[in-house]
Design a protein around this motif. Structure first.
Motif, PDB file in Angstrom:
ATOM      1  N   MET A  64      17.908 -18.467  28.049  1.00 52.65           N
ATOM      2  CA  MET A  64      18.120 -17.956  29.408  1.00 52.65           C
ATOM      3  C   MET A  64      17.886 -16.448  29.449  1.00 52.65           C
ATOM      4  O   MET A  64      18.409 -15.711  28.622  1.00 52.65           O
ATOM      5  CB  MET A  64      19.552 -18.258  29.868  1.00 52.65           C
ATOM      6  CG  MET A  64      19.891 -17.723  31.247  1.00 52.65           C
ATOM      7  SD  MET A  64      19.425 -18.840  32.551  1.00 52.65           S
ATOM      8  CE  MET A  64      20.768 -20.010  32.471  1.00 52.65           C
ATOM      9  N   PRO A  65      17.080 -15.959  30.398  1.00 50.33           N
ATOM     10  CA  PRO A  65      16.868 -14.507  30.515  1.00 50.33           C
ATOM     11  C   PRO A  65      18.174 -13.772  30.776  1.00 50.33           C
ATOM     12  O   PRO A  65      19.124 -14.331  31.311  1.00 50.33           O
ATOM     13  CB  PRO A  65      15.914 -14.387  31.716  1.00 50.33           C
ATOM     14  CG  PRO A  65      15.242 -15.715  31.807  1.00 50.33           C
ATOM     15  CD  PRO A  65      16.274 -16.712  31.375  1.00 50.33           C
ATOM     16  N   ARG A  66      18.214 -12.509  30.392  1.00 51.27           N
ATOM     17  CA  ARG A  66      19.415 -11.690  30.606  1.00 51.27           C
ATOM     18  C   ARG A  66      19.550 -11.331  32.084  1.00 51.27           C
ATOM     19  O   ARG A  66      18.554 -11.248  32.807  1.00 51.27           O
ATOM     20  CB  ARG A  66      19.339 -10.416  29.775  1.00 51.27           C
ATOM     21  CG  ARG A  66      19.266 -10.636  28.284  1.00 51.27           C
ATOM     22  CD  ARG A  66      19.254  -9.316  27.530  1.00 51.27           C
ATOM     23  NE  ARG A  66      18.146  -8.470  27.937  1.00 51.27           N
ATOM     24  CZ  ARG A  66      16.911  -8.571  27.460  1.00 51.27           C
ATOM     25  NH1 ARG A  66      16.621  -9.514  26.574  1.00 51.27           N
ATOM     26  NH2 ARG A  66      15.966  -7.739  27.860  1.00 51.27           N
ATOM     27  N   PRO A  67      20.771 -11.069  32.547  1.00 56.26           N
ATOM     28  CA  PRO A  67      20.974 -10.668  33.949  1.00 56.26           C
ATOM     29  C   PRO A  67      20.140  -9.457  34.359  1.00 56.26           C
ATOM     30  O   PRO A  67      19.764  -9.320  35.522  1.00 56.26           O
ATOM     31  CB  PRO A  67      22.473 -10.350  34.012  1.00 56.26           C
ATOM     32  CG  PRO A  67      23.072 -11.200  32.942  1.00 56.26           C
ATOM     33  CD  PRO A  67      22.056 -11.229  31.832  1.00 56.26           C
ATOM     34  N   SER A  68      19.857  -8.583  33.405  1.00 52.43           N
ATOM     35  CA  SER A  68      19.059  -7.387  33.718  1.00 52.43           C
ATOM     36  C   SER A  68      17.630  -7.737  34.121  1.00 52.43           C
ATOM     37  O   SER A  68      16.893  -6.890  34.621  1.00 52.43           O
ATOM     38  CB  SER A  68      19.027  -6.433  32.523  1.00 52.43           C
ATOM     39  OG  SER A  68      18.451  -7.062  31.387  1.00 52.43           O
ATOM     40  N   MET A  69      17.241  -9.007  33.901  1.00 52.93           N
ATOM     41  CA  MET A  69      15.899  -9.456  34.267  1.00 52.93           C
ATOM     42  C   MET A  69      15.826  -9.935  35.719  1.00 52.93           C
ATOM     43  O   MET A  69      14.743 -10.245  36.219  1.00 52.93           O
ATOM     44  CB  MET A  69      15.444 -10.591  33.341  1.00 52.93           C
ATOM     45  CG  MET A  69      15.368 -10.203  31.873  1.00 52.93           C
ATOM     46  SD  MET A  69      14.108  -8.952  31.555  1.00 52.93           S
ATOM     47  CE  MET A  69      12.620  -9.922  31.800  1.00 52.93           C
ATOM     48  N   CYS A  70      16.961 -10.000  36.409  1.00 51.45           N
ATOM     49  CA  CYS A  70      16.946 -10.381  37.826  1.00 51.45           C
ATOM     50  C   CYS A  70      16.082  -9.393  38.611  1.00 51.45           C
ATOM     51  O   CYS A  70      16.116  -8.185  38.327  1.00 51.45           O
ATOM     52  CB  CYS A  70      18.367 -10.377  38.401  1.00 51.45           C
ATOM     53  SG  CYS A  70      19.484 -11.613  37.701  1.00 51.45           S
ATOM     54  N   ASP A 171       7.116 -27.486  31.926  1.00 52.78           N
ATOM     55  CA  ASP A 171       7.946 -28.485  31.227  1.00 52.78           C
ATOM     56  C   ASP A 171       9.361 -28.510  31.798  1.00 52.78           C
ATOM     57  O   ASP A 171       9.793 -27.591  32.499  1.00 52.78           O
ATOM     58  CB  ASP A 171       7.989 -28.184  29.725  1.00 52.78           C
ATOM     59  CG  ASP A 171       8.568 -26.810  29.438  1.00 52.78           C
ATOM     60  OD1 ASP A 171       9.779 -26.718  29.197  1.00 52.78           O
ATOM     61  OD2 ASP A 171       7.805 -25.818  29.486  1.00 52.78           O
ATOM     62  N   LYS A 172      10.084 -29.576  31.467  1.00 52.13           N
ATOM     63  CA  LYS A 172      11.417 -29.789  32.047  1.00 52.13           C
ATOM     64  C   LYS A 172      12.394 -28.668  31.696  1.00 52.13           C
ATOM     65  O   LYS A 172      13.151 -28.202  32.550  1.00 52.13           O
ATOM     66  CB  LYS A 172      11.982 -31.128  31.573  1.00 52.13           C
ATOM     67  CG  LYS A 172      11.247 -32.341  32.136  1.00 52.13           C
ATOM     68  CD  LYS A 172      11.906 -33.624  31.648  1.00 52.13           C
ATOM     69  CE  LYS A 172      11.212 -34.838  32.232  1.00 52.13           C
ATOM     70  NZ  LYS A 172      11.854 -36.106  31.768  1.00 52.13           N
ATOM     71  N   ILE A 173      12.382 -28.258  30.427  1.00 47.21           N
ATOM     72  CA  ILE A 173      13.321 -27.219  30.007  1.00 47.21           C
ATOM     73  C   ILE A 173      13.065 -25.917  30.757  1.00 47.21           C
ATOM     74  O   ILE A 173      13.993 -25.271  31.257  1.00 47.21           O
ATOM     75  CB  ILE A 173      13.225 -26.971  28.484  1.00 47.21           C
ATOM     76  CG1 ILE A 173      13.642 -28.224  27.706  1.00 47.21           C
ATOM     77  CG2 ILE A 173      14.103 -25.787  28.083  1.00 47.21           C
ATOM     78  CD1 ILE A 173      15.085 -28.614  27.887  1.00 47.21           C
ATOM     79  N   SER A 174      11.790 -25.541  30.861  1.00 49.37           N
ATOM     80  CA  SER A 174      11.446 -24.292  31.562  1.00 49.37           C
ATOM     81  C   SER A 174      11.897 -24.332  33.013  1.00 49.37           C
ATOM     82  O   SER A 174      12.445 -23.348  33.531  1.00 49.37           O
ATOM     83  CB  SER A 174       9.940 -24.039  31.497  1.00 49.37           C
ATOM     84  OG  SER A 174       9.530 -23.781  30.183  1.00 49.37           O
ATOM     85  N   ARG A 175      11.674 -25.473  33.683  1.00 50.81           N
ATOM     86  CA  ARG A 175      12.046 -25.585  35.093  1.00 50.81           C
ATOM     87  C   ARG A 175      13.559 -25.476  35.277  1.00 50.81           C
ATOM     88  O   ARG A 175      14.047 -24.794  36.184  1.00 50.81           O
ATOM     89  CB  ARG A 175      11.516 -26.884  35.700  1.00 50.81           C
ATOM     90  CG  ARG A 175       9.995 -26.939  35.808  1.00 50.81           C
ATOM     91  CD  ARG A 175       9.526 -27.910  36.867  1.00 50.81           C
ATOM     92  NE  ARG A 175       9.940 -29.279  36.627  1.00 50.81           N
ATOM     93  CZ  ARG A 175       9.291 -30.129  35.839  1.00 50.81           C
ATOM     94  NH1 ARG A 175       8.198 -29.736  35.186  1.00 50.81           N
ATOM     95  NH2 ARG A 175       9.717 -31.368  35.681  1.00 50.81           N
ATOM     96  N   LEU A 176      14.298 -26.149  34.400  1.00 48.34           N
ATOM     97  CA  LEU A 176      15.762 -26.085  34.487  1.00 48.34           C
ATOM     98  C   LEU A 176      16.276 -24.672  34.214  1.00 48.34           C
ATOM     99  O   LEU A 176      17.132 -24.157  34.942  1.00 48.34           O
ATOM    100  CB  LEU A 176      16.390 -27.058  33.481  1.00 48.34           C
ATOM    101  CG  LEU A 176      16.698 -28.472  33.954  1.00 48.34           C
ATOM    102  CD1 LEU A 176      17.245 -29.307  32.808  1.00 48.34           C
ATOM    103  CD2 LEU A 176      17.698 -28.463  35.111  1.00 48.34           C
ATOM    104  N   VAL A 177      15.742 -24.053  33.151  1.00 52.94           N
ATOM    105  CA  VAL A 177      16.203 -22.719  32.764  1.00 52.94           C
ATOM    106  C   VAL A 177      15.892 -21.697  33.856  1.00 52.94           C
ATOM    107  O   VAL A 177      16.750 -20.898  34.247  1.00 52.94           O
ATOM    108  CB  VAL A 177      15.577 -22.284  31.424  1.00 52.94           C
ATOM    109  CG1 VAL A 177      15.807 -20.797  31.167  1.00 52.94           C
ATOM    110  CG2 VAL A 177      16.145 -23.109  30.282  1.00 52.94           C
ATOM    111  N   ASN A 178      14.666 -21.714  34.365  1.00 53.43           N
ATOM    112  CA  ASN A 178      14.271 -20.731  35.386  1.00 53.43           C
ATOM    113  C   ASN A 178      14.994 -20.963  36.705  1.00 53.43           C
ATOM    114  O   ASN A 178      15.333 -20.005  37.412  1.00 53.43           O
ATOM    115  CB  ASN A 178      12.755 -20.769  35.592  1.00 53.43           C
ATOM    116  CG  ASN A 178      12.004 -20.225  34.399  1.00 53.43           C
ATOM    117  OD1 ASN A 178      12.486 -19.316  33.722  1.00 53.43           O
ATOM    118  ND2 ASN A 178      10.828 -20.767  34.116  1.00 53.43           N
ATOM    119  N   PHE A 179      15.233 -22.222  37.045  1.00 51.73           N
ATOM    120  CA  PHE A 179      15.999 -22.540  38.254  1.00 51.73           C
ATOM    121  C   PHE A 179      17.428 -22.008  38.105  1.00 51.73           C
ATOM    122  O   PHE A 179      17.969 -21.363  39.005  1.00 51.73           O
ATOM    123  CB  PHE A 179      16.013 -24.057  38.468  1.00 51.73           C
ATOM    124  CG  PHE A 179      16.418 -24.493  39.850  1.00 51.73           C
ATOM    125  CD1 PHE A 179      15.463 -24.794  40.806  1.00 51.73           C
ATOM    126  CD2 PHE A 179      17.760 -24.611  40.198  1.00 51.73           C
ATOM    127  CE1 PHE A 179      15.832 -25.203  42.088  1.00 51.73           C
ATOM    128  CE2 PHE A 179      18.138 -25.018  41.473  1.00 51.73           C
ATOM    129  CZ  PHE A 179      17.169 -25.312  42.411  1.00 51.73           C
TER     130      PHE A 179
END
Length: 212
Positions: A64-70, A171-179
């Motif tokens: 999961m990206p860090r909050p600073s990446m928002c 892929d499924k993992i990417s979609r879930l993580v980015n969502f």
């Protein structure tokens, strides 16, 4: 032609009535409504985040990206209530409007991605995203009216472009993580908006700062 003119007149009168009604509403009432809407916005984003947590792969948390990446992280905002209490009313409203405006495009992406999200509750998630969009639009309209009453400095909006593209991954993992990441950013920003507006409401009704 006369029929069209009649329709046009009715529409014009309706708009005039709406404008007059908004103008007649006091600042306190407008802030109270805005605070209620922002509270609902934050509540929905929090509920959605918890719902995603119920079916989130362990590896997702590791990547999961860090909050600073928002995409809104570049906006300088108060870190807590104590700092918010030292910010002017017009600046608090400007910050709230800037954050809300920054979520127009990401909410569209979340909405278009929710139905195909690899999550057992994707239909319910989609429905809640629709609610988020409605509350965000309603809150934005209310803050526009407030800024018109508070003066030019509150009408300034910082541009915070969203460069996340129009899909969340292949892929499924990417979609879930980015969502999930986008929702976590929204949850953080909706909490800021809600906090700023509650401070504004407290000031308007002259409550003591520690009660805000």
């Amino acid at each position: 032609m006369a029929h069209r003119g009649s329709k046009g007149t009715k529409l014009y009168l309706t708009v005039l009535y709406m404008v007059a009604s908004c103008s007649a509403v006091s600042m306190n009432d407008l802030l109270d409504r805005a605070s209620q809407r922002s509270d609902k916005l934050h509540s929905l984003s929090t509920t959605l985040t918890h719902e995603l947590d119920s079916h989130f792969p362990p590896i997702g948390r590791a990547i999961m990206p860090r909050p600073s990446m928002c995409h809104t992280s570049s906006l300088q905002t108060p870190n807590d209530k104590e700092q918010a209490l030292r910010v002017s009313e017009s600046d608090l409203l400007s910050l709230s409007r800037s954050l809300l405006q920054a979520w127009v495009d990401p909410l569209v992406l979340l909405s278009t991605s929710a139905n195909s999200l690899p999550h057992p509750s994707h239909n319910n998630i989609y429905s809640k995203i629709q609610e988020l969009q409605e509350h965000s639009k309603s809150l934005g309209d209310g803050l526009d009216i407030l800024s018109g009453k508070m003066g030019p400095s509150s009408q300034y909006i910082s541009l915070l472009p969203f460069r996340g593209g129009n899909n969340l991954g292949q892929d499924k993992i990417s979609r879930l993580v980015n969502f999930h990441f986008l929702l976590s950013c929204l949850r953080r920003d909706s909490h800021k908006i809600d906090s700023f507006l509650k401070v504004l409401r407290c000031r308007a009704i002259k409550m003591r700062p520690e009660m805000c």
